[in-house]
Design an enzyme around this catalytic site. Structure first.
Site, PDB file in Angstrom:
ATOM      1  N   ILE A  66      -0.209  20.059   1.945  1.00 56.17           N
ATOM      2  CA  ILE A  66      -1.320  21.032   2.082  1.00 56.17           C
ATOM      3  C   ILE A  66      -2.673  20.322   2.174  1.00 56.17           C
ATOM      4  N   ASP A 120       5.741  17.589 -31.023  1.00 59.32           N
ATOM      5  CA  ASP A 120       5.116  18.671 -30.257  1.00 59.32           C
ATOM      6  C   ASP A 120       4.432  18.141 -29.007  1.00 59.32           C
ATOM      7  N   THR A 133      -1.487  31.016 -12.336  1.00 58.09           N
ATOM      8  CA  THR A 133      -0.774  31.075 -13.618  1.00 58.09           C
ATOM      9  C   THR A 133      -1.625  31.692 -14.727  1.00 58.09           C
ATOM     10  N   ASP A 134      -0.952  32.232 -15.735  1.00 56.87           N
ATOM     11  CA  ASP A 134      -1.673  32.747 -16.911  1.00 56.87           C
ATOM     12  C   ASP A 134      -2.289  31.615 -17.738  1.00 56.87           C
ATOM     13  N   GLU A 135      -1.835  30.365 -17.500  1.00 57.07           N
ATOM     14  CA  GLU A 135      -2.314  29.252 -18.335  1.00 57.07           C
ATOM     15  C   GLU A 135      -3.799  28.979 -18.143  1.00 57.07           C
ATOM     16  N   TYR A 188      -2.779  20.314 -16.202  1.00 57.56           N
ATOM     17  CA  TYR A 188      -2.175  21.253 -15.243  1.00 57.56           C
ATOM     18  C   TYR A 188      -3.003  22.533 -15.146  1.00 57.56           C
ATOM     19  N   SER A 189      -3.254  23.171 -16.304  1.00 61.54           N
ATOM     20  CA  SER A 189      -3.936  24.472 -16.237  1.00 61.54           C
ATOM     21  C   SER A 189      -5.377  24.314 -15.762  1.00 61.54           C
ATOM     22  N   PRO A 191       1.309  17.527 -26.790  1.00 55.29           N
ATOM     23  CA  PRO A 191      -0.128  17.443 -27.128  1.00 55.29           C
ATOM     24  C   PRO A 191      -0.881  18.642 -26.561  1.00 55.29           C
ATOM     25  N   GLY A 192      -1.740  19.240 -27.397  1.00 56.32           N
ATOM     26  CA  GLY A 192      -2.553  20.378 -26.940  1.00 56.32           C
ATOM     27  C   GLY A 192      -1.738  21.629 -26.631  1.00 56.32           C
ATOM     28  N   ILE A 223       9.817  28.982  -7.294  1.00 54.67           N
ATOM     29  CA  ILE A 223       9.424  30.360  -6.986  1.00 54.67           C
ATOM     30  C   ILE A 223       9.312  30.555  -5.475  1.00 54.67           C
ATOM     31  N   LYS A 259      -5.222  24.118 -12.031  1.00 55.64           N
ATOM     32  CA  LYS A 259      -4.966  25.447 -11.444  1.00 55.64           C
ATOM     33  C   LYS A 259      -6.224  26.311 -11.540  1.00 55.64           C
ATOM     34  N   LEU A 310       7.978  18.229  -0.202  1.00 59.03           N
ATOM     35  CA  LEU A 310       9.234  17.764  -0.805  1.00 59.03           C
ATOM     36  C   LEU A 310       8.990  16.664  -1.832  1.00 59.03           C
ATOM     37  N   ASN A 348       5.275  33.040 -17.464  1.00 61.29           N
ATOM     38  CA  ASN A 348       6.425  32.137 -17.260  1.00 61.29           C
ATOM     39  C   ASN A 348       7.569  32.808 -16.507  1.00 61.29           C
TER      40      ASN A 348
HETATM   41  P1  NAD Z   1       7.715  23.911  -8.367  1.00 56.23           P
HETATM   42  O1  NAD Z   1       7.202  22.663  -8.990  1.00 56.23           O
HETATM   43  O2  NAD Z   1       9.136  24.291  -8.573  1.00 56.23           O
HETATM   44  O3  NAD Z   1       7.474  23.871  -6.792  1.00 56.23           O
HETATM   45  C1  NAD Z   1       6.302  23.380  -6.213  1.00 56.23           C
HETATM   46  C2  NAD Z   1       6.588  23.102  -4.736  1.00 56.23           C
HETATM   47  O4  NAD Z   1       5.380  22.630  -4.122  1.00 56.23           O
HETATM   48  C3  NAD Z   1       7.648  22.023  -4.510  1.00 56.23           C
HETATM   49  O5  NAD Z   1       8.552  22.441  -3.504  1.00 56.23           O
HETATM   50  C4  NAD Z   1       6.834  20.828  -4.039  1.00 56.23           C
HETATM   51  O6  NAD Z   1       7.558  19.958  -3.159  1.00 56.23           O
HETATM   52  C5  NAD Z   1       5.691  21.509  -3.311  1.00 56.23           C
HETATM   53  N1  NAD Z   1       4.484  20.683  -3.202  1.00 56.23           N
HETATM   54  C6  NAD Z   1       3.898  19.946  -4.185  1.00 56.23           C
HETATM   55  N2  NAD Z   1       2.807  19.321  -3.710  1.00 56.23           N
HETATM   56  C7  NAD Z   1       2.676  19.693  -2.413  1.00 56.23           C
HETATM   57  C8  NAD Z   1       1.734  19.408  -1.390  1.00 56.23           C
HETATM   58  N3  NAD Z   1       0.693  18.588  -1.626  1.00 56.23           N
HETATM   59  N4  NAD Z   1       1.901  19.969  -0.179  1.00 56.23           N
HETATM   60  C9  NAD Z   1       2.955  20.780   0.075  1.00 56.23           C
HETATM   61  N5  NAD Z   1       3.887  21.090  -0.852  1.00 56.23           N
HETATM   62  C10 NAD Z   1       3.747  20.555  -2.084  1.00 56.23           C
HETATM   63  O7  NAD Z   1       6.740  25.056  -8.862  1.00 56.23           O
HETATM   64  P2  NAD Z   1       7.034  26.608  -9.141  1.00 56.23           P
HETATM   65  O8  NAD Z   1       7.455  26.760 -10.538  1.00 56.23           O
HETATM   66  O9  NAD Z   1       7.864  27.144  -8.047  1.00 56.23           O
HETATM   67  O10 NAD Z   1       5.537  27.177  -9.030  1.00 56.23           O
HETATM   68  C11 NAD Z   1       5.011  27.590  -7.776  1.00 56.23           C
HETATM   69  C12 NAD Z   1       3.588  28.046  -7.981  1.00 56.23           C
HETATM   70  O11 NAD Z   1       3.558  29.116  -8.911  1.00 56.23           O
HETATM   71  C13 NAD Z   1       2.679  26.966  -8.557  1.00 56.23           C
HETATM   72  O12 NAD Z   1       1.426  27.076  -7.942  1.00 56.23           O
HETATM   73  C14 NAD Z   1       2.577  27.312 -10.037  1.00 56.23           C
HETATM   74  O13 NAD Z   1       1.339  26.902 -10.562  1.00 56.23           O
HETATM   75  C15 NAD Z   1       2.684  28.818  -9.981  1.00 56.23           C
HETATM   76  N6  NAD Z   1       3.253  29.466 -11.184  1.00 56.23           N
HETATM   77  C16 NAD Z   1       4.438  29.032 -11.708  1.00 56.23           C
HETATM   78  C17 NAD Z   1       4.991  29.706 -12.804  1.00 56.23           C
HETATM   79  C18 NAD Z   1       6.306  29.278 -13.422  1.00 56.23           C
HETATM   80  O14 NAD Z   1       6.671  29.793 -14.480  1.00 56.23           O
HETATM   81  N7  NAD Z   1       7.063  28.371 -12.817  1.00 56.23           N
HETATM   82  C19 NAD Z   1       4.316  30.806 -13.351  1.00 56.23           C
HETATM   83  C20 NAD Z   1       3.096  31.210 -12.797  1.00 56.23           C
HETATM   84  C21 NAD Z   1       2.588  30.538 -11.692  1.00 56.23           C
HETATM   85  O1  DAU Z   2       2.820  30.385 -18.058  1.00 52.79           O
HETATM   86  C1  DAU Z   2       3.101  30.018 -16.735  1.00 52.79           C
HETATM   87  C2  DAU Z   2       3.504  28.567 -16.693  1.00 52.79           C
HETATM   88  O2  DAU Z   2       4.795  28.486 -17.253  1.00 52.79           O
HETATM   89  C3  DAU Z   2       3.468  27.969 -15.299  1.00 52.79           C
HETATM   90  O3  DAU Z   2       2.151  27.980 -14.823  1.00 52.79           O
HETATM   91  C4  DAU Z   2       4.009  26.537 -15.300  1.00 52.79           C
HETATM   92  O4  DAU Z   2       4.071  26.044 -13.977  1.00 52.79           O
HETATM   93  C5  DAU Z   2       5.402  26.562 -15.900  1.00 52.79           C
HETATM   94  O5  DAU Z   2       5.907  25.244 -15.978  1.00 52.79           O
HETATM   95  C6  DAU Z   2       5.375  27.201 -17.288  1.00 52.79           C
HETATM   96  O6  DAU Z   2       4.639  26.365 -18.233  1.00 52.79           O
HETATM   97  P1  DAU Z   2       5.147  26.165 -19.750  1.00 52.79           P
HETATM   98  O7  DAU Z   2       4.572  24.920 -20.256  1.00 52.79           O
HETATM   99  O8  DAU Z   2       4.951  27.416 -20.538  1.00 52.79           O
HETATM  100  O9  DAU Z   2       6.737  26.039 -19.455  1.00 52.79           O
HETATM  101  P2  DAU Z   2       7.850  25.024 -20.003  1.00 52.79           P
HETATM  102  O10 DAU Z   2       9.158  25.535 -19.502  1.00 52.79           O
HETATM  103  O11 DAU Z   2       7.510  23.601 -19.752  1.00 52.79           O
HETATM  104  O12 DAU Z   2       7.771  25.269 -21.574  1.00 52.79           O
HETATM  105  C7  DAU Z   2       7.957  26.561 -22.115  1.00 52.79           C
HETATM  106  C8  DAU Z   2       7.790  26.449 -23.624  1.00 52.79           C
HETATM  107  O13 DAU Z   2       8.874  25.676 -24.155  1.00 52.79           O
HETATM  108  C9  DAU Z   2       6.541  25.714 -24.037  1.00 52.79           C
HETATM  109  O14 DAU Z   2       6.023  26.304 -25.228  1.00 52.79           O
HETATM  110  C10 DAU Z   2       6.990  24.294 -24.327  1.00 52.79           C
HETATM  111  C11 DAU Z   2       8.409  24.510 -24.840  1.00 52.79           C
HETATM  112  N1  DAU Z   2       9.368  23.423 -24.543  1.00 52.79           N
HETATM  113  C12 DAU Z   2       9.479  22.982 -23.258  1.00 52.79           C
HETATM  114  C13 DAU Z   2      10.345  21.968 -22.946  1.00 52.79           C
HETATM  115  C14 DAU Z   2      10.456  21.450 -21.529  1.00 52.79           C
HETATM  116  C15 DAU Z   2      10.177  22.911 -25.546  1.00 52.79           C
HETATM  117  O15 DAU Z   2      10.103  23.350 -26.713  1.00 52.79           O
HETATM  118  N2  DAU Z   2      11.054  21.922 -25.228  1.00 52.79           N
HETATM  119  C16 DAU Z   2      11.159  21.406 -23.986  1.00 52.79           C
HETATM  120  O16 DAU Z   2      11.974  20.461 -23.765  1.00 52.79           O
END
Ligand code: NAD
Ligand code: DAU
Length: 353
Positions: free
Chosen positions: A59, A290, A133-135, A159-160, A292-293, A12, A163, A34, A188
């Site tokens: 950070i 599935d 995140t919504d989680e 994770y959640s 876990p949790g 993002i 956060k 990185l 998501n």
């Molecule tokens: P991502 O894992 O793709 O990217 C995370 C980035 O943070 C990476 O570039 C990583 O190198 C960097 N990073 C990790 N630890 C670090 C540190 N200690 N110092 C500096 N940089 C560091 O994650 P994303 O999916 O882009 O998510 C970005 C943010 O948005 C996160 O905080 C996540 O919780 C939040 N978020 C993600 C989603 C989603 O669906 N992906 C949804 C809602 C919120």
């Molecule tokens: O809701 C926001 C969150 O969405 C962010 O905070 C997280 O950073 C982001 O990773 C994402 O979390 P989810 O756990 O919802 O995303 P993921 O893509 O891992 O999984 C989406 C759904 O798909 C979840 O119900 C688990 C399921 N899944 C995932 C994987 C990787 C599968 O069924 N098979 C898979 O291989």
């Protein structure tokens, strides 16, 4: 004057940086550790832009961040940096506590020191936007209303929980020290540069490579999908006009079961990259153990940001998912670059043979 974007080489964050530089004049400094998820290639198209600077760092390194804030005269921090994958947090929660909790704390301390020493006008206009995140709200039953900003925090995965802890710290720094913070809690995301450990890019790439499509449990878990540039536009809007100390939920009112998502991906791939003899990618679906949790359902009530800040998403799932699939088909070199030995090790650990 510049924005400091932490985690700007991730999924993002990199979309946010590219969009920012395409729309605004103000420079950005990316601070990214990185990790496996950070990829400088995501930002290759702006490497030579004089308004762009990249710094590798953590950070959690308070003196380093403090010096960076001074050096660039930062006027706002947008904090994307985090460990972000739920399944990885189940295998190894330590890194999540380290970065998401302790790292956010150290970042807040560096920012508090810098902000406290600014002259009055700069202090007034400074912002710290925390991307969450919504989680943090936990899991919904099928008939429960979507999460509002008032929903109780009930995080269920390491994770959640990490956060949620970071959100609490950000809130406390506003309440106690007056730090001008904003928090967004988004559903998501999907789109370009999404690391293929997450559902949508994993399914696209596995489908194209003739591999199984691993659906956890019964596949009926619900997620609320938002195209990544819509998340970026919400963050820009909150940064510009959000009320200090406020939390804004961000989502596209777009709930789908995982099976519906995979079905959609397969039908678009059947159209764009047809298999031989009328076969469908859907035949590659495998139900696996599935998570876990595993949270059953997420759904975001975005009425606050819609009403107060006039934000609305631009993409539907239909338009966004077509753009996403098109991007993965058009960028095989990016995919090759991220599907490294470390990635293969993760896939073996999570999915077995
Ligand atoms: P991502 O894992 O793709 O990217 C995370 C980035 O943070 C990476 O570039 C990583 O190198 C960097 N990073 C990790 N630890 C670090 C540190 N200690 N110092 C500096 N940089 C560091 O994650 P994303 O999916 O882009 O998510 C970005 C943010 O948005 C996160 O905080 C996540 O919780 C939040 N978020 C993600 C989603 C989603 O669906 N992906 C949804 C809602 C919120
Ligand atoms: O809701 C926001 C969150 O969405 C962010 O905070 C997280 O950073 C982001 O990773 C994402 O979390 P989810 O756990 O919802 O995303 P993921 O893509 O891992 O999984 C989406 C759904 O798909 C979840 O119900 C688990 C399921 N899944 C995932 C994987 C990787 C599968 O069924 N098979 C898979 O291989």
């Amino acid at each position: 004057m510049a924005l400091l974007i932490t985690g700007g080489a991730g999924f993002i964050g990199s979309n946010f940086v590219l969009e920012w530089l395409a729309r605004e004049q103000e420079p950005v400094v990316v601070l990214d550790k990185l990790t496996y998820a950070g990829n400088p290639e995501n930002l290759a198209s702006v490497h030579s832009d004089p308004r762009f600077a990249f710094v590798r760092g953590d950070i959690g390194d308070r003196p380093f961040v403090a010096a960076l804030l001074q050096k660039h005269g930062v006027r706002a921090v947008v904090n994307f940096a985090a460990e972000s994958h739920v399944d990885r947090s189940i295998h190894g929660p330590g890194e999540f506590i380290h970065t998401n909790v302790v790292g956010t704390f150290e970042l807040l301390e560096a920012v508090r020191g810098y902000w406290g020493a600014l002259e009055a006008a700069a202090k007034e206009s400074f912002r710290f936007l925390h991307v969450s995140t919504d989680e943090v709200y936990g899991s919904l039953g099928a008939e429960e209303p979507a999460f509002t900003e008032k929903h109780q925090f009930q995080p269920n995965s390491p994770y959640s929980a990490s956060k949620a802890a970071s959100d609490h710290l950000v809130r406390a720094y506003h309440h106690t020290y007056g730090l001008p913070v904003l928090t967004t809690n988004c559903s998501n995301n999907y789109g370009p540069f999404h690391f293929p450990e997450k559902l949508i890019p994993l399914m696209i790439l596995n489908a194209l490579n003739g591999k199984p499509l691993p659906v956890y449990g019964d596949g009926k878990n619900v997620r609320d999908w938002l195209y990544v540039t819509d998340h970026c536009s919400a963050i820009r809007r909150v940064l510009q006009a959000g009320r200090l100390g406020e939390t804004y939920n961000v989502g596209g009112r777009n709930e789908m079961t995982n099976l519906e998502v995979v079905q959609k991906l397969c039908s678009i791939l059947d159209e764009l990259r047809p298999l031989e003899a009328g076969r469908s990618y859907w035949e590659q679906v495998h139900f696996v153990k599935d998570r876990p949790g595993h949270d059953r359902r997420y759904a975001i009530d975005a009425s606050l940001i819609e009403r107060e800040l006039g934000w609305l998403p631009s993409e539907t799932f239909e338009t966004g998912i077509r753009k996403t699939i098109g991007w993965y088909l058009a960028h095989p070199e990016w995919v090759q670059g991220v599907v490294s030995g470390a990635y293969r090790e993760w896939v073996a650990k999570q999915y077995g043979a």
